[in-house]
Design an enzyme around this catalytic site. Structure first.
Site, PDB file in Angstrom:
ATOM      1  N   GLY A  13     -43.755  -4.975  23.931  1.00 41.60           N
ATOM      2  CA  GLY A  13     -42.829  -3.946  23.449  1.00 41.60           C
ATOM      3  C   GLY A  13     -43.534  -2.751  22.843  1.00 41.60           C
ATOM      4  O   GLY A  13     -43.173  -1.599  23.115  1.00 41.60           O
ATOM      5  N   HIS A 177     -41.260 -14.121  40.376  1.00 37.97           N
ATOM      6  CA  HIS A 177     -42.257 -13.623  39.427  1.00 37.97           C
ATOM      7  C   HIS A 177     -42.976 -14.769  38.713  1.00 37.97           C
ATOM      8  O   HIS A 177     -43.293 -14.677  37.550  1.00 37.97           O
ATOM      9  CB  HIS A 177     -41.581 -12.682  38.421  1.00 37.97           C
TER      10      HIS A 177
END
Length: 312
Positions: A13, A177
Site C-alpha cells: 500500500g 495468479h
C-alpha cells in the site's frame, strides 16, 4: 478522478501510494485507508511531495470516508506470506478482510472500478464478486484481479535470458495468479524463441517468483515493492482508460464468458466503463495448451472456495 487505496499502511500500500502520488494525472485525488492508526500520517508524509495530486488518509474500522466518490479502488489489505506458506494459507485471514471492505464499497461507491491485489487473488476476486452480487451492484466489467506482477516479472526474466531491454518485452500472462495457474505465453513474444526446456524452466521460475522473494526476505516480508509497481501500472492504465484514452490494454483476472473458468486472466481492452473488450488469448504452443488444460481444475477449485465463503 479519485483513487482509493485500501490497506495503504502496508508494504504494498505504501509503495503503491508513493507511485500514485507521483504519477496520477494532475488534479486527481488519492485517498488512503488502513485499519492502522499510522495511515493519516502516511498521507501527510506523501503530501509533501510536490505533485498536483490531493491526498488524504483515514484509519479505523470504517473505510467509508476514504471511499466516498472514488472512481477506482485498489485493495491491498491483508496479511503477507511468510516462508513455508503458500497463497492459500492466506485465505483464512484475507477472505474476511476482502469481504468486509467490498461490502463497504457496495454501499459507498458501487460504480467504482475495483482492483483486488490481496492474495489469494484466484479466490478473493470470487469473494468480491459474490459480495457485490448480493448487494445488487455487481458489474463484471468493473471488477479486476490485479495480475500485473506476473507480467512485469515475465518481462524482466525474458529480457535477462534473451539479452533484451526489459522495456522492449511485453509478455501476455493468462490463467490465474498463483502457482500452476500462472501461464506466460512465451510463444507469442515477437522476435524471441525458446527451446522446450527453456520455456518449461522459465514458466516455472515465473510461477515461483513470489516464493523466491519470500525466501530471500528470510521471514521479513513478501513481494511488496515490485507488487506496488505492478499495481500502480494497472491502476494508472485504468485511470487513463476511464478518462477516455483509447487503446489501453492490460491483462487482468476477470469474469469472462466462462470458456476456461468463471474468472480468468486475459488481455483486456480498457475503456470508460472498465472492460471494453475481452481479447483473445491467441494461438498457444503445445506446452502452453497442455499447461492450460492442466491448471483448470486448480483454478476452478480456487474460485469455488471464494463462492462458497459467501454463499454457505
Amino acid at each position: 478522478m479519485k483513487v482509493a487505496v485500501l490497506g495503504a499502511a502496508g508494504g504494498i500500500g505504501q509503495a503503491l501510494a508513493l507511485l500514485l502520488k507521483n504519477q496520477l494525472p494532475s488534479g486527481s485525488e488519492l485517498s488512503l485507508y488502513d485499519i492502522a492508526p499510522v495511515t493519516p500520517g502516511v498521507a501527510v508524509d506523501l503530501s509533501h511531495i510536490p505533485t498536483a495530486v490531493k491526498i488524504k488518509g483515514f484509519s479505523g474500522e470504517d473505510a467509508t470516508p476514504a471511499l466516498e466518490g472514488a472512481d477506482v479502488v485498489l485493495i491491498s489489505a491483508g496479511v503477507a506470506r511468510k516462508p513455508g506458506m503458500d497463497r492459500s494459507d492466506l485465505f483464512n485471514v484475507n477472505a474476511g478482510i476482502v469481504k468486509n471492505l467490498v461490502q463497504q464499497i457496495a454501499k459507498t461507491c458501487p460504480k467504482a472500478c475495483v482492483g483486488i491485489i490481496t492474495n489469494p487473488v484466484n479466490t478473493t476476486v470470487a469473494i468480491a464478486a459474490e459480495v457485490l452480487k448480493k448487494a445488487g451492484v455487481y458489474d463484471k466489467n468493473k471488477l479486476f484481479g490485479v495480475t500485473t506482477l506476473d507480467i512485469i516479472r515475465s518481462n524482466t526474466f525474458v529480457a535477462e535470458l534473451k539479452g533484451k531491454l526489459p522495456t522492449e518485452v511485453e509478455v501476455l500472462v493468462i490463467g490465474g495468479h498463483s502457482g500452476v495457474t500462472i501461464l506466460p505465453l512465451l510463444s507469442q513474444i515477437p522476435g524471441v524463441s525458446f527451446t522446450e526446456q527453456e520455456a518449461a524452466e522459465l514458466t516455472k521460475r515465473i510461477q515461483n517468483a513470489g516464493t523466491e522473494v519470500v525466501e530471500a526476505k528470510a521471514g521479513g516480508g513478501s513481494a511488496t515493492l515490485s507488487m506496488g509497481q505492478a499495481a500502480a501500472r494497472f491502476g494508472l492504465s485504468l485511470v487513463r482508460a476511464l478518462q477516455g484514452e483509447k487503446g489501453v490494454v492490460e491483462c487482468a483476472y476477470v469474469e469472462g464468458d466462462g470458456q476456461y473458468a468463471r474468472f480468468f486472466s486475459q488481455p483486456l481492452l480498457l475503456g470508460k466503463n472498465g472492460v471494453e473488450e475481452r481479447k483473445s488469448i491467441g494461438t498457444l504452443s503445445a506446452f502452453e495448451q497442455h499447461s492450460l488444460d492442466a491448471m483448470l481444475d486448480t483454478l476452478k477449485k480456487d474460485i469455488q472456495l471464494g463462492e462458497d465463503f459467501i454463499n454457505k
